[in-house]
Motif scaffolding. Structure first.
Motif, mmCIF file in Angstrom:
data_model
loop_
_atom_site.group_PDB
_atom_site.id
_atom_site.type_symbol
_atom_site.label_atom_id
_atom_site.label_comp_id
_atom_site.label_asym_id
_atom_site.label_seq_id
_atom_site.Cartn_x
_atom_site.Cartn_y
_atom_site.Cartn_z
ATOM 1 N N ARG A 137 -8.008 -26.630 22.839
ATOM 2 C CA ARG A 137 -7.286 -25.858 23.839
ATOM 3 C C ARG A 137 -8.191 -25.345 24.964
ATOM 4 N NH1 ARG A 137 -2.985 -22.240 20.564
ATOM 5 N NH2 ARG A 137 -2.159 -21.875 22.629
ATOM 6 N N LEU A 138 -9.052 -26.205 25.459
ATOM 7 C CA LEU A 138 -9.888 -25.805 26.590
ATOM 8 C C LEU A 138 -9.010 -25.367 27.760
ATOM 9 C CD1 LEU A 138 -12.922 -28.181 27.067
ATOM 10 C CD2 LEU A 138 -12.824 -25.893 26.118
ATOM 11 N N TRP A 139 -7.917 -26.102 27.960
ATOM 12 C CA TRP A 139 -6.975 -25.769 29.036
ATOM 13 C C TRP A 139 -6.553 -24.308 28.928
ATOM 14 C CZ3 TRP A 139 -4.341 -26.621 33.403
ATOM 15 C CH2 TRP A 139 -3.099 -26.009 33.559
ATOM 16 N N ALA A 183 1.374 -11.310 33.385
ATOM 17 C CA ALA A 183 -0.050 -11.015 33.275
ATOM 18 C C ALA A 183 -0.294 -9.550 32.934
ATOM 19 C CB ALA A 183 -0.770 -11.379 34.574
ATOM 20 N N GLY A 184 0.640 -8.672 33.311
ATOM 21 C CA GLY A 184 0.447 -7.258 33.044
ATOM 22 C C GLY A 184 1.015 -6.834 31.706
ATOM 23 N N TRP A 185 2.203 -7.314 31.393
ATOM 24 C CA TRP A 185 2.898 -6.827 30.199
ATOM 25 C C TRP A 185 2.973 -7.838 29.071
ATOM 26 C CZ3 TRP A 185 4.140 -1.793 29.884
ATOM 27 C CH2 TRP A 185 4.169 -1.064 31.069
ATOM 28 N N MET A 186 3.396 -9.046 29.385
ATOM 29 C CA MET A 186 3.668 -10.003 28.294
ATOM 30 C C MET A 186 2.374 -10.554 27.688
ATOM 31 S SD MET A 186 7.020 -10.535 27.956
ATOM 32 C CE MET A 186 7.268 -12.224 27.439
ATOM 33 N N ARG A 187 1.464 -10.953 28.544
ATOM 34 C CA ARG A 187 0.160 -11.466 28.119
ATOM 35 C C ARG A 187 0.224 -12.465 26.983
ATOM 36 N NH1 ARG A 187 -3.652 -6.190 28.972
ATOM 37 N NH2 ARG A 187 -3.219 -6.071 31.191
ATOM 38 N N GLU A 188 -0.353 -12.135 25.821
ATOM 39 C CA GLU A 188 -0.457 -13.133 24.756
ATOM 40 C C GLU A 188 0.917 -13.567 24.254
ATOM 41 O OE1 GLU A 188 -0.818 -9.978 24.262
ATOM 42 O OE2 GLU A 188 0.458 -9.574 22.516
ATOM 43 N N GLN A 189 1.949 -12.727 24.514
ATOM 44 C CA GLN A 189 3.283 -13.120 24.044
ATOM 45 C C GLN A 189 3.794 -14.340 24.787
ATOM 46 O OE1 GLN A 189 5.744 -9.463 22.911
ATOM 47 N NE2 GLN A 189 4.614 -8.865 24.720
ATOM 48 N N VAL A 190 3.341 -14.524 26.026
ATOM 49 C CA VAL A 190 3.706 -15.738 26.762
ATOM 50 C C VAL A 190 3.197 -16.950 25.987
ATOM 51 C CG1 VAL A 190 3.309 -17.049 28.871
ATOM 52 C CG2 VAL A 190 3.744 -14.609 28.994
ATOM 53 N N CYS A 191 1.944 -16.880 25.573
ATOM 54 C CA CYS A 191 1.354 -18.003 24.828
ATOM 55 C C CYS A 191 2.086 -18.222 23.519
ATOM 56 C CB CYS A 191 -0.112 -17.737 24.533
ATOM 57 S SG CYS A 191 -1.090 -17.415 25.989
ATOM 58 N N ILE A 192 2.435 -17.121 22.860
ATOM 59 C CA ILE A 192 2.973 -17.263 21.510
ATOM 60 C C ILE A 192 4.449 -17.648 21.528
ATOM 61 C CG2 ILE A 192 3.377 -16.030 19.352
ATOM 62 C CD1 ILE A 192 0.851 -14.404 19.989
ATOM 63 N N TYR A 193 5.226 -17.046 22.447
ATOM 64 C CA TYR A 193 6.672 -17.280 22.396
ATOM 65 C C TYR A 193 7.196 -18.214 23.466
ATOM 66 C CZ TYR A 193 6.412 -13.160 19.448
ATOM 67 O OH TYR A 193 6.086 -12.282 18.467
ATOM 68 N N MET A 194 6.492 -18.329 24.571
ATOM 69 C CA MET A 194 7.087 -19.062 25.685
ATOM 70 C C MET A 194 6.440 -20.400 25.975
ATOM 71 S SD MET A 194 7.553 -15.855 28.246
ATOM 72 C CE MET A 194 8.165 -16.771 29.644
ATOM 73 N N CYS A 195 5.195 -20.567 25.565
ATOM 74 C CA CYS A 195 4.495 -21.745 26.049
ATOM 75 C C CYS A 195 4.837 -22.978 25.221
ATOM 76 C CB CYS A 195 2.998 -21.510 26.016
ATOM 77 S SG CYS A 195 2.112 -22.963 26.557
ATOM 78 N N PRO A 196 5.412 -23.997 25.849
ATOM 79 C CA PRO A 196 5.729 -25.218 25.110
ATOM 80 C C PRO A 196 4.461 -25.938 24.649
ATOM 81 C CG PRO A 196 6.487 -25.379 27.401
ATOM 82 C CD PRO A 196 5.818 -24.050 27.249
ATOM 83 N N ALA A 218 1.612 -24.678 23.765
ATOM 84 C CA ALA A 218 1.037 -24.044 22.586
ATOM 85 C C ALA A 218 1.769 -24.493 21.323
ATOM 86 C CB ALA A 218 1.111 -22.528 22.730
ATOM 87 N N ARG A 219 3.070 -24.771 21.477
ATOM 88 C CA ARG A 219 3.852 -25.160 20.301
ATOM 89 C C ARG A 219 3.500 -26.556 19.823
ATOM 90 N NH1 ARG A 219 7.778 -21.528 17.807
ATOM 91 N NH2 ARG A 219 6.930 -19.703 18.825
ATOM 92 N N PHE A 220 3.254 -27.469 20.748
ATOM 93 C CA PHE A 220 3.058 -28.836 20.262
ATOM 94 C C PHE A 220 1.615 -29.302 20.281
ATOM 95 C CE2 PHE A 220 2.317 -30.850 24.232
ATOM 96 C CZ PHE A 220 3.217 -30.388 25.160
ATOM 97 N N GLN A 221 0.698 -28.426 20.719
ATOM 98 C CA GLN A 221 -0.679 -28.907 20.803
ATOM 99 C C GLN A 221 -1.231 -29.321 19.435
ATOM 100 O OE1 GLN A 221 -3.039 -26.641 19.440
ATOM 101 N NE2 GLN A 221 -1.621 -24.936 19.279
ATOM 102 N N LEU A 232 -8.185 -21.282 11.409
ATOM 103 C CA LEU A 232 -7.589 -21.700 12.675
ATOM 104 C C LEU A 232 -6.114 -21.327 12.697
ATOM 105 C CD1 LEU A 232 -8.032 -23.198 15.329
ATOM 106 C CD2 LEU A 232 -7.324 -25.275 14.182
ATOM 107 N N GLN A 233 -5.702 -20.640 13.764
ATOM 108 C CA GLN A 233 -4.314 -20.203 13.832
ATOM 109 C C GLN A 233 -3.683 -20.674 15.128
ATOM 110 O OE1 GLN A 233 -4.671 -15.775 12.763
ATOM 111 N NE2 GLN A 233 -6.608 -16.786 12.286
ATOM 112 N N TYR A 234 -2.366 -20.793 15.049
ATOM 113 C CA TYR A 234 -1.586 -21.224 16.200
ATOM 114 C C TYR A 234 -1.784 -20.289 17.384
ATOM 115 C CZ TYR A 234 2.831 -20.825 18.742
ATOM 116 O OH TYR A 234 3.770 -20.681 19.705
ATOM 117 N N GLN A 235 -2.018 -19.005 17.122
ATOM 118 C CA GLN A 235 -2.145 -18.035 18.213
ATOM 119 C C GLN A 235 -3.459 -18.156 18.971
ATOM 120 O OE1 GLN A 235 -1.086 -17.334 15.155
ATOM 121 N NE2 GLN A 235 0.323 -15.602 15.090
#
Ligand code: SF4
Ligand code: SF4
Lengths: 94, 466
Positions: free
Chosen positions: B105-107, B207-220, B222-225, B283-286
């Motif tokens: 996940r360098l990206w 960037a201010g509020w959601m932060r890591e939740q974007v990666c965990i709940y919203m990013c497609p 992150a789900r399939f990597q 190693l975790q999905y998060q």
């Protein structure tokens, strides 16, 4: 933990996001495809609308698509509710 | 009533208010942190500067939605060029697959807009609120004028930065100079204003509020990597064999004699983690692969006088003492497909003819006979000059013996980026018609640019005389 209980354990934010976000993405794709194929000015002429701003048409088109896709996302969630919850809601017991 | 029903409202409440634990990532310094800062500066620099650049009097990158034209590095694309956009997306997706298989996940850690903007917001937050302990203390403290001023100040800076981001975003889709002028006079159109606010709000929220939740709940992605990961993929990983059993100790104690591993259990790796996980659990999905824990752990190892790399970039195979193979079948296949499609795209762009010719037959009459006994068909031609400069075109038609093309002008000029429609008539002596419907071919060629020409076939209808 069963799948259903796990589902109930999903944080609220994930529930909201799982309706609004995928529908946002698909609405975006639909908007791009639709307006690549059809120029809103041409469409407006067919409908007899003269003064049509393209940016406005794109934006409204996007929100219509989003309404459509988010409705179907929300309905999916609604129909996924386990049947037990309805039984409980009506005061029945198992 | 059952126990469950009485509890239900509480459960619902608990669920609604079950908030995420706020994460206060501690600031890190180190090699990877410097790399990320470099990436953030480079990418954001590009983002904010590119729309202001001009080339040949034309915005360098402008997805001009109101005009339905994309200007990219001096090339102009039309909706008819959609194919290129689709191909470009395929190339980008394949490149991401390839890259993920190789390097994980360098990206995410260095280039994703979510990471990049969050990094800026964190930086602002640290400048205003102080480092992690002070942020936590401030959040615990009761509301006071001081707290209000600090928090308010942070949000004002965040919002201003977001608005600028939103303005830049819209500047990619409508000419930014005009937009800036309109903005200065508070005269932006309703939808321009709306999208500036929309994108600004999305930046502020994500960037201010959601932060890591974007990666965990919203990013497609992150789900399939994980589907692209294999045992040779570069990941960030904790060397369990070396670190465990963890435990605190004095600096120059013989910890090996006490039966301890290299991990001193300082929990710094957890404190710096932007997604709030403990890499020592595996190693975790998060994990977004940001290497903050690598940097901080290396510093700890340095202080303790232990070798670095208790947490490090490595592969699953290397961790288990096996060799890491870079050239795997998966990599080879991804690379080959990528190369083929990329080559196709380049070829397509190089041979692209920036004009379009459409031929429409007159629908009112199949054909008519002229006073001199010729059979005549009427067409409307539509010529699009997709370049930004004007060209002069000549029109020819062929396909039937003795065919004659009658147009208002012999040579006609089409301004840059313009569409011209012109009615033309084609006349043929009926003795040359073998069937009721024959194929003819129109060609428009630019006089001032020989490689600029396009042909289009059409049907010519007439009576059958033989
Ligand atoms: S998980 Fe998704 S959103 Fe988060 S950094 Fe990675 S790509 Fe970006
Ligand atoms: S575990 Fe380490 S690399 Fe992964 S997200 Fe946390 S700090 Fe970054």
């Amino acid at each position: 933990m069963g799948h259903e209980e796990q589902l109930k354990d999903i944080p609220r934010i994930q529930k909201v996001v799982s309706v609004l976000w995928p529908s946002f993405l698909t609405a975006g794709v639909a908007t791009i495809l639709f307006f690549t194929a059809f120029d809103p000015v041409d469409l407006g002429m067919l409908l007899g609308v003269e003064q049509l701003e393209r940016l406005e048409a794109y934006s409204i088109g996007f929100f219509l698509f989003w309404m459509l896709t988010s409705t179907s996302c929300a309905l999916t969630c609604y129909f996924r509710k386990p049947c037990d919850e309805f039984n409980r809601g009506q005061g029945h017991q198992r | 009533m059952s126990q469950k029903t009485t509890n239900a409202p509480d459960e619902v409440q608990a669920e609604i208010y079950k908030k995420r634990e706020k994460i206060y990532p501690r600031e890190v310094h180190g090699m990877f942190a410097r790399l990320r800062v470099a990436a953030v500066l480079a990418l954001l620099g590009l983002y904010y500067v590119i729309p202001w650049l001009h080339w040949n009097g034309q915005q360098l990158v402008l997805f001009d939605l109101p005009a339905r034209k994309f200007h990219i590095f001096g090339l102009t694309f039309w909706p008819q060029d959609f194919f290129f956009l689709a191909m470009l997306l395929v190339v980008a997706a394949l490149a991401l697959f390839l890259f993920t298989t190789l390097a994980g996940r360098l990206w995410c850690g260095y280039a994703c807009p979510q990471t990049v903007w969050t990094e800026v917001f964190l930086w602002i937050e640290r400048r205003i609120e102080g480092d992690r302990p002070r942020q936590m203390k401030l959040d615990k403290a009761p509301w006071s004028a001081r707290k209000l001023a600090i928090k308010g100040g942070k949000h004002v800076v965040w919002i201003l930065f977001s608005l600028w981001t939103g303005f830049t975003f819209v500047g990619y889709f409508t000419p930014i100079h005009e937009l800036a002028v309109k903005l200065l006079h508070l005269q932006t159109g309703p939808w321009e204003t709306f999208w500036i606010l929309f994108y600004g709000f999305a930046t502020y929220g994500n960037a201010g509020w959601m932060r890591e939740q974007v990666c965990i709940y919203m990013c497609p992605y992150a789900r399939f990597q994980s589907a692209m990961f294999d045992r040779n993929t570069l990941v960030i990983s904790y060397d369990e064999g070396r670190g465990e059993p963890r435990g605190s100790r004095k600096r120059d104690e013989d910890y090996k004699a006490k039966g301890l591993g290299d991990c001193i259990d300082c929990t710094l790796c957890v404190q710096v983690c932007p997604t709030g996980i403990d890499i020592r659990d595996g190693l975790q999905y998060q994990c977004i692969g940001c290497a903050a824990c690598v940097d901080v752990c290396d510093q700890v190892m340095d202080k303790m006088g232990y070798p670095k790399g208790l947490i490090r970039y490595t592969t699953e195979n290397a961790m288990q003492g096996k060799g890491t193979r870079v050239l795997r079948p998966r990599i080879v296949i991804y690379s080959i497909i990528l190369l083929i499609i990329a080559a196709g795209l380049v070829y397509g762009l190089a041979t692209r003819v920036p004009m379009q010719l459409d031929v429409m037959r007159d629908r009112n009459a199949l054909y008519r006979e002229t006073a001199t006994g010729l059979t005549e068909n009427v067409y409307t031609l539509r010529l699009i000059n997709m370049e930004d400069v004007a060209h002069r075109f000549v029109l020819t038609a062929e396909g039937l013996e003795g065919l004659r093309l009658v147009a208002d002008q012999d040579v006609f000029e089409v301004p840059g980026g313009a569409v011209v429609t012109l009615p033309v008539r084609v006349q043929v002596d009926p003795v040359h018609l073998e069937t009721a419907s024959s194929e003819i071919r129109f060609t428009a060629s630019a006089l001032d640019k020989p490689e600029l020409h396009r042909s289009q076939t059409a049907r010519f209808l007439g009576p059958v005389t033989r």
